[in-house]
Design a protein around this motif. Structure first.
Motif, PDB file in Angstrom:
ATOM      1  N   LYS A  88       2.888  12.269 -18.870  1.00  0.00           N
ATOM      2  CA  LYS A  88       2.053  12.818 -18.344  1.00  0.00           C
ATOM      3  C   LYS A  88       2.741  14.601 -17.479  1.00  0.00           C
ATOM      4  CE  LYS A  88      -1.416  10.552 -18.297  1.00  0.00           C
ATOM      5  NZ  LYS A  88      -2.804  10.774 -19.140  1.00  0.00           N
TER       6      LYS A  88
ATOM      7  N   ALA B  20      -2.328   7.425 -11.456  1.00  0.00           N
ATOM      8  CA  ALA B  20      -3.567   8.668 -12.187  1.00  0.00           C
ATOM      9  C   ALA B  20      -4.332   8.740 -10.776  1.00  0.00           C
ATOM     10  CB  ALA B  20      -3.555   7.912 -13.197  1.00  0.00           C
ATOM     11  N   ARG B  21      -4.156   8.225  -9.601  1.00  0.00           N
ATOM     12  CA  ARG B  21      -5.445   8.111  -8.856  1.00  0.00           C
ATOM     13  C   ARG B  21      -4.261   9.261  -8.093  1.00  0.00           C
ATOM     14  NH1 ARG B  21      -6.732   2.642  -8.527  1.00  0.00           N
ATOM     15  NH2 ARG B  21      -5.176   2.344  -6.823  1.00  0.00           N
ATOM     16  N   THR B  22      -3.135   8.996  -7.142  1.00  0.00           N
ATOM     17  CA  THR B  22      -2.841   9.872  -6.363  1.00  0.00           C
ATOM     18  C   THR B  22      -2.688  11.695  -7.070  1.00  0.00           C
ATOM     19  OG1 THR B  22      -0.126   9.150  -7.179  1.00  0.00           O
ATOM     20  CG2 THR B  22      -1.912   8.367  -5.027  1.00  0.00           C
ATOM     21  N   GLY B  23      -2.727  11.282  -8.546  1.00  0.00           N
ATOM     22  CA  GLY B  23      -1.839  12.403  -9.105  1.00  0.00           C
ATOM     23  C   GLY B  23      -0.500  12.790  -8.620  1.00  0.00           C
TER      24      GLY B  23
ATOM     25  N   GLN C  41      -1.733  -1.593 -13.983  1.00  0.00           N
ATOM     26  CA  GLN C  41      -2.654  -1.376 -13.027  1.00  0.00           C
ATOM     27  C   GLN C  41      -1.800  -0.470 -11.866  1.00  0.00           C
ATOM     28  OE1 GLN C  41      -2.463  -5.492 -10.977  1.00  0.00           O
ATOM     29  NE2 GLN C  41      -4.335  -5.371 -10.649  1.00  0.00           N
TER      30      GLN C  41
ATOM     31  N   TYR D 232       0.961  -5.568  -9.212  1.00  0.00           N
ATOM     32  CA  TYR D 232       0.859  -4.025  -9.494  1.00  0.00           C
ATOM     33  C   TYR D 232       0.836  -4.753 -10.857  1.00  0.00           C
ATOM     34  CZ  TYR D 232      -1.183  -1.391  -5.624  1.00  0.00           C
ATOM     35  OH  TYR D 232      -1.649  -1.179  -4.730  1.00  0.00           O
TER      36      TYR D 232
ATOM     37  N   THR E 100       0.958  -1.212   0.323  1.00  0.00           N
ATOM     38  CA  THR E 100      -0.090  -0.171   0.539  1.00  0.00           C
ATOM     39  C   THR E 100       1.132   1.213   0.243  1.00  0.00           C
ATOM     40  OG1 THR E 100      -0.091   0.658   2.373  1.00  0.00           O
ATOM     41  CG2 THR E 100      -1.903  -1.307   1.332  1.00  0.00           C
TER      42      THR E 100
ATOM     43  N   ARG F 159      -0.570   2.143 -13.231  1.00  0.00           N
ATOM     44  CA  ARG F 159      -0.559   3.986 -14.155  1.00  0.00           C
ATOM     45  C   ARG F 159      -1.552   4.098 -13.353  1.00  0.00           C
ATOM     46  NH1 ARG F 159       1.112   0.406 -19.234  1.00  0.00           N
ATOM     47  NH2 ARG F 159      -0.865   0.669 -19.513  1.00  0.00           N
ATOM     48  N   LYS F 160      -2.593   3.216 -13.221  1.00  0.00           N
ATOM     49  CA  LYS F 160      -3.755   3.559 -12.782  1.00  0.00           C
ATOM     50  C   LYS F 160      -3.402   4.277 -10.896  1.00  0.00           C
ATOM     51  CE  LYS F 160      -7.469   0.419 -14.885  1.00  0.00           C
ATOM     52  NZ  LYS F 160      -8.069  -0.762 -14.925  1.00  0.00           N
ATOM     53  N   LEU F 161      -2.630   3.685  -9.937  1.00  0.00           N
ATOM     54  CA  LEU F 161      -2.082   4.012  -9.295  1.00  0.00           C
ATOM     55  C   LEU F 161      -1.919   5.337  -9.173  1.00  0.00           C
ATOM     56  CD1 LEU F 161      -2.290   3.293  -6.018  1.00  0.00           C
ATOM     57  CD2 LEU F 161      -0.082   1.901  -6.644  1.00  0.00           C
TER      58      LEU F 161
END
Length: 343
Positions: free
Chosen positions: A118, A89-92, A83, A79, A56, A85-87
């Motif tokens: 990005k 993106a969520r944290t930014g 997956q 991961y 985590t 990349r999604k993690l």
């Protein structure tokens, strides 16, 4: 900058929320990321020797405002690059340390190219340099480090418009830790400089005060405020407003300006307004004042008056409402001067 005043502290917290004070630590599985984070952040936590121990994102404070985010390893069953990349993106996050401890893999390239696309700034770290040795014993560690830098540059020179080299480090023998801390300090110092600039910015001060005003507007148009208006409880209006802004009469003495008093505004309206308007005129006038003070739609106050007070009673409580709206507008200006004095 003075930070002890609660209103100024709230303003500083708002400014801090507009700046991303996070640096994420990403990288290979078993690259010693958590151990490196603990050393950089002076965290007294257990360093696992198991592969992919971090499943985590954990957050560690760094310096006055900074935060270091410890991510799980790249390319595990849990991961995959997709997956991961999604993690991200969520944290930014906007700045990462990407940690290696072995040869570059496809999963690393995939994630790094995504970060580059990005616009995320990457600081490359090669950890566990104490294990970076040539088994044949023919090549010096310095030569191996140069080879790693060359590989990094060749692989990503088209994707990343930044200097491409590793910060070599080892938690085991403390090599490169101070230099890496210096890099982090530079990043956070830039953020602190932006913090100071925004604290002193008239634009950000007005944004903060607008947020405070919107919060107060919600209280003024609440069902509980109806009882205050009908009972003409001026003291309650003052207490609510002063509490909302975290200001007191003492602040007026400090800045050399008397704190506004609700009764003064309400009595002034009573003494100057002539009792000649129709109920609809009172409502429209109050809506105009409210929208001008709070920068909100007139419909909000019209709905409040009609649904809560009714057209019949609006005439009698008109001075209280108008005086209150004018009062809180000047209280907002008073809060501005308090912040300017202390910041």
């Amino acid at each position: 900058m003075e930070q002890s005043h609660p209103l100024v502290m709230a303003y500083h917290e708002y400014i801090e929320s507009t700046i991303d004070y996070r640096i994420a630590v990403l990288g290979q599985v078993d690259a010693g990321k958590s151990a490196l984070v603990n050393r950089l952040a002076d965290a007294d936590s257990f360093i696992s020797t198991q592969t992919d121990a971090t499943r985590t994102i954990t957050e560690h404070p760094y310096g006055k405002r900074g935060k270091i985010l410890d991510f799980p390893g790249v390319g595990t069953t849990e991961y995959s690059p997709k997956q991961y990349r999604k993690l991200i993106a969520r944290t930014g996050v906007r700045h990462v340390l990407y940690v290696f401890s072995s040869k570059m893999r496809d999963a690393d390239e995939t994630v790094i190219r995504y970060l580059a696309k990005k616009g995320v700034h990457i600081t490359f770290v090669y950890n566990k340099t104490d294990t970076l040795v040539d088994v044949s014993g023919e090549r010096a560690q310095k030569t191996l480090m140069n080879d790693k830098d060359t590989e990094l540059h060749v692989t990503f020179k088209k994707q990343l418009d930044q200097p491409l080299y590793y910060h070599f480090a080892s938690v085991k023998d403390n090599a490169g830790i101070d230099e890496l801390r210096g890099k982090l300090d530079d990043i956070f110092e830039e953020k602190d400089a932006l913090f100071v600039k925004r604290v002193r910015s008239a634009q950000y001060l007005e944004k903060f005060l607008s947020r405070k005003m919107n919060g107060l507007a919600t209280k003024l148009l609440s069902p509980s405020f109806k009882d205050i208006i009908l009972s003409r409880s001026y003291k309650s209006i003052e207490e609510m407003t002063e509490s909302h802004y975290d200001v007191t009469e003492e602040d007026g003495k400090v800045i050399g300006q008397d704190i506004p008093r609700a009764a003064d505004y309400i009595n002034r309206v009573k003494n100057t307004e002539k009792d000649t308007k129709k109920p609809a005129d009172y409502i429209n006038h109050l809506a105009t004042i409210f929208s001008a003070v709070f920068k909100m739609r007139k419909l909000n106050v019209v709905t409040f008056i009609v649904s809560s007070l009714g057209e019949v009673s609006v005439k009698s409580i008109y001075p209280v409402l108008k005086g209150t709206f004018e009062y809180v507008g000047d209280m907002n200006d008073f809060a501005r001067e308090v912040i300017k004095y202390h910041r």
